[in-house]
Design a protein around this motif. Structure first.
Motif, short mmCIF file in Angstrom:
data_model
loop_
_atom_site.label_atom_id
_atom_site.label_comp_id
_atom_site.label_asym_id
_atom_site.label_seq_id
_atom_site.Cartn_x
_atom_site.Cartn_y
_atom_site.Cartn_z
N GLU A 65 -30.66 1.70 -11.47
CA GLU A 65 -29.75 0.15 -10.95
C GLU A 65 -30.34 -0.90 -11.16
O GLU A 65 -29.89 -2.47 -11.16
CB GLU A 65 -29.19 -0.21 -9.23
N ALA A 66 -31.86 -0.99 -10.75
CA ALA A 66 -32.88 -2.63 -10.39
C ALA A 66 -33.06 -2.85 -12.17
O ALA A 66 -32.84 -4.16 -12.69
CB ALA A 66 -34.00 -2.27 -9.59
N PHE A 67 -33.31 -2.08 -12.63
CA PHE A 67 -33.27 -1.90 -14.18
C PHE A 67 -32.41 -2.64 -15.18
O PHE A 67 -32.39 -3.54 -15.77
CB PHE A 67 -34.01 -0.71 -14.39
N ASP A 68 -31.21 -1.85 -14.65
CA ASP A 68 -30.22 -2.37 -15.12
C ASP A 68 -29.71 -3.20 -14.76
O ASP A 68 -29.36 -4.44 -16.07
CB ASP A 68 -28.62 -1.06 -14.77
N GLN A 69 -29.85 -3.83 -13.93
CA GLN A 69 -29.23 -5.25 -13.44
C GLN A 69 -30.36 -6.11 -14.30
O GLN A 69 -29.61 -7.57 -15.16
CB GLN A 69 -29.91 -4.91 -12.47
N ALA A 70 -31.86 -6.78 -13.77
CA ALA A 70 -32.11 -6.89 -15.27
C ALA A 70 -32.14 -6.76 -16.18
O ALA A 70 -32.46 -7.56 -17.42
CB ALA A 70 -33.80 -6.60 -14.93
N MET A 71 -31.81 -6.10 -17.00
CA MET A 71 -30.99 -6.05 -18.26
C MET A 71 -30.49 -6.66 -18.41
O MET A 71 -29.83 -7.39 -20.07
CB MET A 71 -31.13 -3.85 -18.85
N ILE A 72 -29.46 -6.29 -17.68
CA ILE A 72 -27.78 -7.41 -18.07
C ILE A 72 -28.08 -9.19 -18.15
O ILE A 72 -27.81 -9.19 -18.53
CB ILE A 72 -27.12 -6.95 -16.55
N LYS A 73 -28.91 -8.96 -16.50
CA LYS A 73 -29.29 -10.26 -16.95
C LYS A 73 -30.21 -10.71 -18.63
O LYS A 73 -29.71 -12.62 -19.08
CB LYS A 73 -30.40 -10.69 -16.40
N ILE A 74 -30.77 -9.95 -19.06
CA ILE A 74 -31.85 -10.52 -20.29
C ILE A 74 -30.51 -10.82 -21.33
O ILE A 74 -30.60 -11.82 -22.14
CB ILE A 74 -32.73 -10.01 -20.48
#
Length: 214
Positions: A65-74
């Motif tokens: 979940e944390a990785f995907d949220q960081a991906m969304i920001k990028i």
């Protein structure tokens, strides 16, 4: 149309998209190529074409979940109309897929709904199938389960190894992936509730289908 491409490996499907952008057969601008692996050769393909790259190592995050949220920001920094998964080898969280629902597509090496997941060529041969292929589909929460936009069908020869079959299927991936992106960019292809929609009409479960029995 602004797009972002996600990869994890060599990026041959990415190259097909880059070629389409450069020769102007695809009305897209690849804003960034993003990889979860710093050594993915697809990043080099992007750099050679003058396309921005981003690397986000999934191992640096405590959860999916944390990785995907960081991906969304990028990704959202680039304001893409379409997110393209071109060999991105990560299972996505429901939050991620919902965020891009209807504007994210994936290429999968089988005739979906057959052989979701991995080792598709080996599984098709072992099942005694006479045909195999690849599918471009919209991404939903179900793994490899979203509405199919386009498929290419290739015959399975009696002498085929999984590697032989994979090579022939990959050739077709390089054809139908850019074509699907083009239809989306032109506003002709959208995702409906149960199926892909082309020019206002629902497509069959297998989408547009191209047969390659030569």
């Amino acid at each position: 149309m602004n797009v972002v491409v996600l990869i994890s490996g060599g990026g041959t499907n990415l190259q097909a998209l880059i070629d389409g952008q450069l020769n102007q057969t695809l009305p897209i601008t690849i804003q960034s190529v993003i990889s979860n692996k710093a050594d993915a050769y697809g990043l080099e393909r992007a750099k050679q074409a003058g396309i921005n790259t981003d690397v986000l190592d999934h191992k640096a995050f405590e959860s999916r979940e944390a990785f995907d949220q960081a991906m969304i920001k990028i990704i959202d920094q680039y304001e893409p109309k379409l997110v393209i998964l071109a060999g991105f080898m990560r299972i996505l969280t429901p939050e991620f897929t919902r965020h891009y629902l209807g504007r994210m597509i994936n290429i999968h090496p089988s005739l979906l709904p057959k052989y979701q997941g991995l080792h598709t060529h080996k599984r098709a041969i072992e099942a005694g199938d006479s045909e195999h292929g690849c599918s471009v589909h919209f991404v939903t929460e179900e793994l490899d389960g979203g509405p199919v936009a386009m498929q290419a069908v290739v015959p399975i020869e009696t002498t085929d190894t999984p590697e032989d079959l994979a090579a022939r299927v990959l050739t077709q991936e390089h054809i139908i992936f850019p074509e699907t992106v083009k239809l989306f960019a032109e506003g002709r292809l959208t995702m409906g509730e149960e199926s892909a929609i082309l020019d206002g009409k629902e497509l069959p479960n297998h989408g547009l289908r191209i047969n390659n029995f030569n």
